[in-house]
Design a protein around this motif. Structure first.
Motif, short mmCIF file in Angstrom:
data_model
loop_
_atom_site.label_atom_id
_atom_site.label_comp_id
_atom_site.label_asym_id
_atom_site.label_seq_id
_atom_site.Cartn_x
_atom_site.Cartn_y
_atom_site.Cartn_z
N SER A 1 38.61 -72.78 45.42
CA SER A 1 37.55 -73.05 46.17
C SER A 1 37.99 -73.01 47.62
O SER A 1 39.20 -73.06 47.99
N GLY A 2 36.94 -73.35 48.40
CA GLY A 2 37.16 -73.42 49.88
C GLY A 2 38.02 -74.75 50.19
O GLY A 2 38.79 -74.52 50.96
N TYR B 1 35.31 -80.51 58.56
CA TYR B 1 34.76 -80.80 57.16
C TYR B 1 35.17 -81.89 56.37
O TYR B 1 36.39 -82.09 56.27
N GLU C 1 39.03 -76.48 63.49
CA GLU C 1 37.98 -75.88 62.75
C GLU C 1 36.76 -75.54 64.13
O GLU C 1 36.77 -76.33 64.94
N SER D 1 32.14 -79.16 61.89
CA SER D 1 31.29 -79.26 60.76
C SER D 1 29.90 -79.96 61.28
O SER D 1 30.20 -80.84 61.81
N ASP E 1 40.53 -73.58 59.92
CA ASP E 1 39.20 -73.26 58.79
C ASP E 1 38.28 -72.51 59.60
O ASP E 1 37.56 -72.77 60.59
N THR F 1 35.71 -70.66 58.45
CA THR F 1 34.65 -69.95 57.44
C THR F 1 33.34 -69.84 58.33
O THR F 1 32.76 -68.94 57.70
N ALA G 1 36.60 -70.54 53.31
CA ALA G 1 35.72 -70.90 52.03
C ALA G 1 34.94 -69.58 51.73
O ALA G 1 33.73 -69.50 52.25
N THR H 1 33.44 -68.92 49.13
CA THR H 1 32.34 -69.53 48.54
C THR H 1 30.98 -69.17 49.44
O THR H 1 29.74 -68.95 48.99
N LYS H 2 31.14 -69.12 50.82
CA LYS H 2 30.06 -68.97 51.96
C LYS H 2 29.90 -67.83 51.88
O LYS H 2 29.18 -66.88 51.11
N LEU I 1 32.54 -70.21 43.40
CA LEU I 1 33.42 -71.09 44.26
C LEU I 1 34.88 -70.06 44.59
O LEU I 1 35.33 -69.76 43.48
C1 LIG Z 1 32.45 -75.55 52.19
C2 LIG Z 1 33.16 -75.60 53.24
C3 LIG Z 1 34.72 -75.54 52.50
C4 LIG Z 1 34.88 -75.69 51.13
O1 LIG Z 1 34.42 -74.85 50.34
P1 LIG Z 1 34.16 -75.05 48.66
O2 LIG Z 1 34.33 -73.63 48.43
O3 LIG Z 1 32.91 -75.68 48.81
O4 LIG Z 1 35.34 -75.90 48.38
C5 LIG Z 1 35.67 -75.66 53.80
N1 LIG Z 1 35.56 -75.59 54.97
C6 LIG Z 1 34.29 -75.64 55.40
C7 LIG Z 1 34.06 -75.68 56.81
C8 LIG Z 1 33.36 -75.54 54.55
O5 LIG Z 1 32.07 -75.41 55.31
#
Ligand SMILES: *Cc1c(COP(=O)(O)O)cnc(C)c1O
Length: 407
Positions: free
Chosen positions: A99-100, A125, A169, A173, A198, A200, A220, A222-223, A232
């Protein structure tokens, strides 16, 4: 090109190619798999060896070492995605995790020790904060939440007998402040501080943390990497000096991304640049439109010239953005709830980076300690790939239904 020995086509050197060529060709070796375009999914725990001697050679340091020894530590499927991300990140090595959030916690665990001080932005985050205040505190690591706009003042927080590490980051967030990453990196270099980010929001297509000087780049996946809200995954890429710690920590913790998730993420990567550009364009159009709406106090998007982080965004991200931003509502939290209850195309849900638009009424009271949020209700929008005019109309009619002033 063809390989003289076996007459098969050889792989081109992708490190020098354009991003679209890289995204199309990285992570596959069709001619090693009978010509099939995509790298097959290898599902594995056990890897069989030819002999006891071959098993004993698994820990050898030389070329006799077998490439694969156990599913947890590597398969051709894992390598395909890890190598793809590693090339995009221009890093020394990349690990995949489930996961992220795991991508956030693993580099921190790679350096955690009692007495260490970790500097974390106040707009981080939220689950990262929860990890710092929970597990990390129990391990004896002190977290200091810094104002993301502290700039070169970060150096004042770096003197600590137990050593110091910096987490960043960009943008933060929910409120999307742009930190001065170059000032952070300069201070970290002067104080010999390990750094991680981070990344992402930007992805390595917009900002490459490791060549910029960070030790760890966190995604992440996931995004945007995956891009379809159906899995994920996370990745961590490391600098030369950080790679041994990262590699060892993943191995010792026994975490690895799932095979299906890896395959789908690699599939998502093929369209990453194309999707990201559409997310950027659509989000900017909606952000500009929102700036002119009477139900909006301010739009929080560093690509807007009105944003306080605009100059830093231009410097660091070279004028490129993704599709996630926020705005402050000119109304009450109840009106924010009513507005989001009234949207039809925007989904109400966490995460982002998929093809579909999402909205969230941000909760900021419990996760801002250094720089408390003093503004009105903050709404975060993930702009998907829908028709932009439809999304604007959805927001406008929802604002109206909530009794907010509209144009
Ligand atoms: C969503 C997110 C995460 C975590 O990702 P998951 O795969 O949902 O655990 C980490 N950092 C940022 C900035 C995010 O937006």
């Amino acid at each position: 090109m063809s390989d003289e020995q076996n007459g098969r086509k050889t792989k081109p050197d992708l490190s020098t190619k354009g991003i679209d060529t890289q995204l199309s060709h990285l992570g596959r070796d069709s001619h090693a798999y009978h010509g099939f375009v995509n790298t097959p999914v290898v599902r594995a725990s056990t890897v069989l060896f030819d002999s006891v001697e071959a098993m004993e050679a698994r820990n050898a340091d030389d070329t006799n070492k077998p490439k694969y020894t156990y599913g947890l530590n590597g398969t051709p499927t894992i390598d395909a995605l890890a190598d793809t991300i590693n090339t995009l990140e221009d890093a020394a090595g990349t690990v995949l995790v489930p996961s992220g959030l795991a991508a956030v916690t693993i580099p921190i665990l790679a350096i955690a020790k009692p007495g260490l001080r970790l500097l974390v932005p106040d707009n981080v985050y939220w689950p990262t904060r929860r990890f710092c205040d929970g597990t990390l505190k129990r391990l004896g690591v002190e977290t200091i939440y810094y104002d993301p706009l502290i700039g070169a003042g970060i150096a004042d927080l770096m003197a600590c007998d137990g050593g110091c590490a910096l987490f960043a980051e960009a943008p933060g967030s929910n409120t999307f402040e742009m930190p001065d990453l170059n000032a952070f990196l300069a201070a970290a270099k002067a104080h010999n501080v390990i750094t991680m980010i981070d990344n992402t929001w930007a992805t390595p297509l917009i900002y490459k943390p490791v060549p910029a000087g960070f030790d760890y780049s966190i995604q992440a996946g996931t995004k945007y990497f995956a891009g379809h809200s159906d899995l994920l995954i996370g990745s961590v890429s490391a600098s030369e000096r950080a790679w041994p710690d990262l590699h060892r920590t993943r191995e010792q913790l026994g975490v690895q991304a799932g095979t299906e998730e890896i395959f789908l993420t690699l599939r998502g990567m093929r369209s990453l640049r194309v999707r990201l550009e559409q997310h950027e364009k659509a989000a900017l159009e909606i952000a500009r439109w929102l700036e002119a709406q009477p139900f909006v106090t301010k739009v929080m998007h560093p690509a807007l010239p009105s944003d306080p982080g605009h100059a830093l965004w231009l410097e660091l991200f070279k004028g490129r953005a993704s599709g996630l931003f926020g705005f402050e509502l000119a109304g009450t939290r109840d009106q924010g709830r009513a507005m989001l209850n009234a949207v039809e195309l925007f989904g109400l849900g966490y995460s982002w980076g998929g093809y579909e638009s999402l909205a969230v009424l941000a909760e900021l009271s419990h996760c801002r300690t250094t720089r408390p949020w003093l503004g009105g209700p903050a709404i975060r929008l993930q702009i998907g790939l829908e028709t932009v005019d439809d999304l604007k109309a959805d927001l406008a009619s929802a604002a109206k239904a909530a009794g907010l002033p509209t144009g």
